[in-house]
Design an enzyme around this catalytic site. Structure first.
Site, PDB file in Angstrom:
ATOM      1  CG  ASP A 210      -9.345  16.822  18.008  1.00 30.12           C
ATOM      2  OD1 ASP A 210      -9.014  16.903  18.680  1.00 30.12           O
ATOM      3  OD2 ASP A 210      -8.025  16.795  16.697  1.00 30.12           O
TER       4      ASP A 210
ATOM      5  CE  LYS B 165      -3.723  19.871  23.744  1.00 32.69           C
ATOM      6  NZ  LYS B 165      -3.201  20.459  23.967  1.00 32.69           N
TER       7      LYS B 165
ATOM      8  CE1 TYR C 154       0.177  17.910  15.212  1.00 33.19           C
ATOM      9  CE2 TYR C 154      -0.984  17.665  17.149  1.00 33.19           C
ATOM     10  CZ  TYR C 154      -0.015  17.390  16.801  1.00 33.19           C
ATOM     11  OH  TYR C 154       0.842  16.280  16.896  1.00 33.19           O
TER      12      TYR C 154
HETATM   13  N1  PMP Z   1      -6.442  17.397  18.405  1.00 37.54           N
HETATM   14  C1  PMP Z   1      -5.632  18.590  18.896  1.00 37.54           C
HETATM   15  C2  PMP Z   1      -6.745  20.053  18.502  1.00 37.54           C
HETATM   16  C3  PMP Z   1      -4.898  19.155  19.901  1.00 37.54           C
HETATM   17  O1  PMP Z   1      -4.931  21.093  19.952  1.00 37.54           O
HETATM   18  C4  PMP Z   1      -4.124  18.081  19.717  1.00 37.54           C
HETATM   19  C5  PMP Z   1      -2.496  18.803  20.991  1.00 37.54           C
HETATM   20  N2  PMP Z   1      -2.631  19.913  20.958  1.00 37.54           N
HETATM   21  C6  PMP Z   1      -4.297  16.829  19.561  1.00 37.54           C
HETATM   22  C7  PMP Z   1      -5.425  16.357  18.507  1.00 37.54           C
HETATM   23  C8  PMP Z   1      -2.996  16.095  19.775  1.00 37.54           C
HETATM   24  O2  PMP Z   1      -2.897  15.623  21.017  1.00 37.54           O
HETATM   25  P1  PMP Z   1      -1.781  15.014  22.039  1.00 37.54           P
HETATM   26  O3  PMP Z   1      -0.959  15.798  21.970  1.00 37.54           O
HETATM   27  O4  PMP Z   1      -1.972  14.730  23.525  1.00 37.54           O
HETATM   28  O5  PMP Z   1      -1.416  13.887  21.583  1.00 37.54           O
END
Ligand code: PMP
Length: 427
Positions: free
Chosen positions: A237, A265, A142
């Site tokens: 990512d 995060k 994701y």
């Molecule tokens: N990339 C990864 C690996 C994630 O785990 C997440 C959210 N869990 C996101 C992108 C998206 O981040 P956000 O919820 O802050 O938009």
């Protein structure tokens, strides 16, 4: 009726599903979501005053536990000087310098307000830089909810059983290629067929959105080699893994240098923050220097920068990640022993401060298929037994768990005792 239930009923009046992000709705485990009123250290308190040991940590950011005094102070001090200017501040320079120092693959960085913005912008940038359209991602990963990335995605999409979202035009989705995670042969075959059309590959270097699935080193190395060979931009990512699995993120742990990195995060300490950055040559394609547009009213927000800087100072202390990983290892070893003792097929994964729990007959979890083969019904029962014991785990069999430096000996022992009782009931 409990206060939690009253609040959920009230929330459903004007908020779709009663929540502002889908996994919170407990669709993956059934029951009523918990409404929290307070967090302190390793604990959360719900609207009925019940305390929980928290293993979600706001899905990763709260690596120091909740309401850490240094972070709270940093936010308070910033707040009295104004909440947002929409103009540059010195804190942004400090943040950029710090991030580039801690993650040397990043020569330039731009701050945004969420992980989604970071990945969406990094992909546009990679496409603009390479003048190619195709994007490769991996099944069960994701990367936020930008259109191109909602194809065979993990997290809430897996929990709800709809890995590809409605509303993404087929004309756009056709540019997103997907492959199984950790599958080197499939990777080589695809690059052999169409490597020169691929603008970028985006990957969670440790998958944390189909539960927690560690990469094979050989897989990450093949990915790096193929991207270099075919001129595709490699995007790590690290929204979840950045400053979570190690100080320098997964790229430090596995010693692989991506071309671009996305963050979120932990870097925001719980405030809405994301970032993307990498090679200077690529980053200079972003407006106002280059022709790839990207912007944000609240980007580089002074509160978020101060909170993030306070966070990075604390996690940079010697031994922080070793201690965190050791504490988590004690928890996971204890859980394994207790499951084994009553004959429940169970295994765990761990990378630094993130982990996965699996009701599985396989001792090693390496792929999306391994995760899908787990006993979800048993996980649901375990989740609710633990919740009743005051242990708050991720409400889905497809999400990773997180520990914080505020989780001490007492919290681990209380969790293990709760798990012992839960496993006994499940056996
Ligand atoms: N990339 C990864 C690996 C994630 O785990 C997440 C959210 N869990 C996101 C992108 C998206 O981040 P956000 O919820 O802050 O938009």
């Amino acid at each position: 009726m409990s206060r939690n239930q009253e609040l959920f009923t009230a929330a459903c009046r004007h908020i779709p599903g009663g929540v502002n992000s889908p996994v919170r709705a407990f669709k993956g485990v059934g029951g009523t979501p918990i409404f929290f009123s307070k967090g302190q250290g390793a604990y959360l308190w719900d609207a009925d005053g019940k305390a929980y040991i928290d293993y979600i940590g706001s899905w990763g950011p709260m690596i120091l536990g909740h309401a850490h005094p240094d972070i709270v102070r940093a936010v308070q001090e910033a707040a009295v000087n104004g909440l947002s200017f929409g103009a540059p501040t010195e804190a942004e320079i400090q943040m950029a310098d710090k991030v580039c120092e801690l993650m040397p693959s990043m020569e330039m960085v731009r701050m945004v307000s969420s992980g989604t913005e970071a990945t969406m912008s990094a992909i546009r940038l990679a496409r603009g830089y390479t003048q190619r359209d195709k994007l490769l991602k991996f099944e069960g990963c994701y990367h936020g909810h930008a259109d191109s990335l909602l194809v065979k995605a993990g997290s809430g999409l897996l929990t709800l059983g709809v890995p590809t979202s409605l509303g993404v035009p087929a004309d756009l989705a056709k540019h997103t290629l997907t492959l199984p995670y950790n599958d080197i042969a499939a990777l080589e075959q695809l690059f052999g067929q169409m490597g020169e059309e691929i603008a970028c590959v985006i990957i969670e270097p440790v998958a944390g959105n189909m539960n927690c699935v560690p990469p094979s080193l050989a897989f990450l190395q093949s990915l790096r080699r193929l991207c270099t060979e075919y001129g595709a931009v490699l995007i790590f990512d690290e929204v979840m893994t950045g400053f979570r699995v190690a100080l320098g993120g997964a790229q430090a742990l596995y010693n692989i240098k991506p071309d671009l990195t996305t963050l979120g995060k932990v870097i925001g300490a719980g405030l809405p923050v994301g970032a993307f950055g990498g090679k200077r040559e690529i980053m200079e394609c972003i407006a106002p220097l280059g022709g790839v547009y990207q912007a944000g009213t609240l980007s580089g927000n002074p509160l978020a920068m101060r909170a993030g800087l306070a966070m990075l100072a604390l996690v940079s202390k010697a031994g922080f990640y070793e201690q965190l990983a050791a504490q988590l290892n004690t928890l996971l070893t204890g859980l394994q022993q207790r499951a084994d003792a009553v004959g429940i097929p169970f295994t765990t994964t761990q990378v630094g401060g993130m982990f996965g729990l699996f009701f599985s007959t396989k001792s090693q979890i390496e792929s999306y298929d391994d995760v899908m083969a787990c006993d979800v019904a048993r996980f649901k029962s375990f989740f609710h037994l633990m919740l009743a014991e005051g242990v708050y785990l991720a409400p889905s069999a497809f999400e990773a768990g997180f520990i914080s430096s505020a989780h001490g000996h007492t919290e681990i022992q209380v969790t293990l005792l709760a798990a012992e009782r839960a496993f006994a009931q499940l056996a």
